[in-house]
Motif scaffolding. Sequence first.
Motif, short mmCIF file in Angstrom:
data_model
loop_
_atom_site.label_atom_id
_atom_site.label_comp_id
_atom_site.label_asym_id
_atom_site.label_seq_id
_atom_site.Cartn_x
_atom_site.Cartn_y
_atom_site.Cartn_z
N ARG A 193 0.85 -1.21 0.00
CA ARG A 193 0.00 0.00 0.00
C ARG A 193 0.87 1.25 0.00
NH1 ARG A 193 -4.29 -1.98 -2.01
NH2 ARG A 193 -4.83 -3.94 -1.00
N ARG A 194 0.58 2.16 -0.88
CA ARG A 194 1.42 3.35 -0.99
C ARG A 194 1.27 4.27 0.21
NH1 ARG A 194 0.44 2.89 -6.69
NH2 ARG A 194 2.39 2.21 -7.64
N TRP A 195 0.08 4.20 0.86
CA TRP A 195 -0.16 5.13 1.98
C TRP A 195 0.60 4.71 3.26
CZ3 TRP A 195 -2.06 2.01 5.68
CH2 TRP A 195 -2.84 0.91 5.30
N LEU A 196 1.16 3.50 3.26
CA LEU A 196 1.83 3.03 4.48
C LEU A 196 3.22 3.65 4.59
CD1 LEU A 196 1.47 0.98 6.87
CD2 LEU A 196 2.83 -0.58 5.50
N ARG A 197 3.43 4.37 5.69
CA ARG A 197 4.74 4.98 5.89
C ARG A 197 5.76 3.95 6.37
NH1 ARG A 197 3.97 10.90 8.66
NH2 ARG A 197 2.93 11.88 6.91
N ARG A 252 7.21 1.64 4.73
CA ARG A 252 6.99 0.26 4.27
C ARG A 252 8.29 -0.41 3.83
NH1 ARG A 252 4.62 0.54 -1.50
NH2 ARG A 252 5.38 2.55 -2.19
#
Lengths: 446, 318
Positions: free
Chosen positions: B105-109, B111
Amino acid sequence: MNRLTGFPYGIAALCILALALASGVWLAAQPIGNSTANLTMWTFANTHYDAYKAAVPSFEKAHPGVRVDVQLVSGTAVTSRLQAAFWADLDVPDLVEVEISSAASFFRGPLEHVGFLDLTDRIHRAGLWDGMVQARFAPYTTRGRIFGLPHDVHPVQLAYRRDIVEGLGIDVSKIETWADFVAAGRRVTIPNKRYMLEMPDTDASRLEMCLFQRGGGYFDQEGRCRFDDEVGVQTMLWYVPLVAGPRRIGGDLGGGQILTKAIEDGYLLFLAAPDWRTRSFEMDVPRVSGKMALMPLPAVKRGGPRTSTWGGTMLGITKRSPHPDLAWEFARHLYLNPAELAERFRGTNIIPALRSAWRQPAFSEPRPYWSNQRLGDSYALLAPQTPYQYASPFISTAKGKLSEALVACVQRYRAEGDAGFEPFVRRQMGMSAGELRRLMSRSPFL
Amino acid sequence: MSAPRGIRADGWFRLQHRAAPYLFVAPFVLLFLTFGLWPIVKSLTLSMYATSGPKDQVFVGAANFRFLLRDPDFRIAVANTALFAFWSVFVQLPLALGLALLLSRRWLRGREFLRLVFFSPNLLGQVFVGVLFSVLFVPQYGLLNNALHGLTEPLHRWLSFIPVVELDTKWLANPALVMPALVLTSLWMYVGFNMIYFLAALQAVDQDLYEAATVDGANGFQQFLAVTLPGIRPVAVFVLITSTIGSFQLFELPYIMLGNGSGPNKAGLTIVMYLYQMGFVTGDLGYASAVGWTLALGLLVISLAQMRITGAFRSGAE
């Protein structure tokens, strides 16, 4: 240059190929390094290694031109590397110390294919049969032939936290039998807080010690499986209620650092202590120095033997050794020199199998760690009572089968208690021994 | 009179061109023949002998295989291994896929950092992990028991149906707990490894398909079933098969954590451990070979079945 660039996969690939070929040829052309030693010996124990290194100079001085190389090799590696070397006819050391539980695995197959030299005649000629504890030849004997010189006797006592035990009002001098011991244990054991004795409920290492004390064993003198005989059944019937159920007195947490902590915390009050283990306690649990003491194992019946045996090491000479006589000389130097043995005892606490060595002053020295008890004398007094333990190449499997029977009996006892326990034990022991016999019957070589 | 320079060079080039592939594959072929094919053939013949090391052999025909079918220890080893493989596949792979979905997921900081964290256990050797978990599982003083005890004891006061994990719980000395301990250890080690495969597969799924599915009104779960799973199927089949094969080859972890005895009541005995015990402890290389060949055939059947069930053959034909 044109030829090089004409190589279809480019210069880089050609270089890789050339390098691979060149390094391979160079490696193959290297001569195998020759050892300058006349004798090579493997041992698996640090304490043995240190002692033997110290004994080498005097041997080399007595045998000018001889050089001895003692090597420390892990116990598992000794077994696997030596076995593989025997099988593949590779170079092997001249002398090897092998741990008792794997010694018999080298005796499988026809006698002429055993990788160790038959020492039977040498032992009798040198008077060692009478000079050493005879029971200790049994684990290294197969089909009447002796393939190893016993390093030790390993009689067992009980090591205990003297300060706590005395504080609990237990007078160890009044404990003569296991019945006395168990009665005291039931009084002081607090489940999950304090146990009278270190007794595992999943492996048979202490059960076998009790089995030996009662005259039982895994195998008889002819190597036939016998652990399901009446002695075995009665031992199991006695042992299981001590490690399972509401009246247990035995606990076990494992070894290593956790055992150190368990002793320091007084979680375990008494521990089975063959001589070698006393040294382990001294090194691993130094904080209880002066608070520990030893007592003979309680007897099964009043007046019965007050010891058993746990562990052991044999010294074998390999058949491929080019200097078997010199190797025998070195073996005698290590195992039969009373002065050397006495000095070694100070470092290892191990009673040698040679009876005459026990008269050395070192064995009578008081030991501060053990509340100034005379450690050597206490073990030497018990050493002649050390029981026989006969072996077979199937010893590892036998230990596994007895452990399986123990686990099954413990589970059954936890679930249903005394009701129908004895028939269950008989059935379970018979089943485990039967499986072992079935495996043994497959071998066309025994 | 010598041949013209151009003709000679051309001949040399053709020779090189023909010989080079053979030269390059020669090291592998030689090594494979010596250390691969020869032992395979030798083990097949050996499986028909009763042996005590390689020097003492007696021909017994199919007796080793017949004995194997009635051998209770072999049955225990098969059952244990199958149980381990079951848990490995049905817990490890969904966990790995779940982690991959989360970490894609791109929104996960952070990652990238989390990917490293989850993958890093695989950088350690199995022996090291075995030793590490042996210490964690120690009764009375071990980290796991103390953590579980500290967690369950207060919970039990409020919710009495939650059992208290005792401090002296013997993970590696209780037959019922040995397999969960092994599965737990292998999860820690391999979930991150399989996650990497799934992450790579997820990146290859065509993003237009998600957009199309969104336009069609598909929710997240429907997109997962209709787009993600078919998109990662080839990789999922590969991971499934390699995980199953790996699980059936389990040896190092139980050997390190339980010792050669394979734990109480042989609760940690796996097929490869049994093979090792028979070959190198009991010394019957013939019987060990029979165990090895039975394992190989079993794995072949299982892999073919998995490929058939997951449609791998079908996609290959397509």
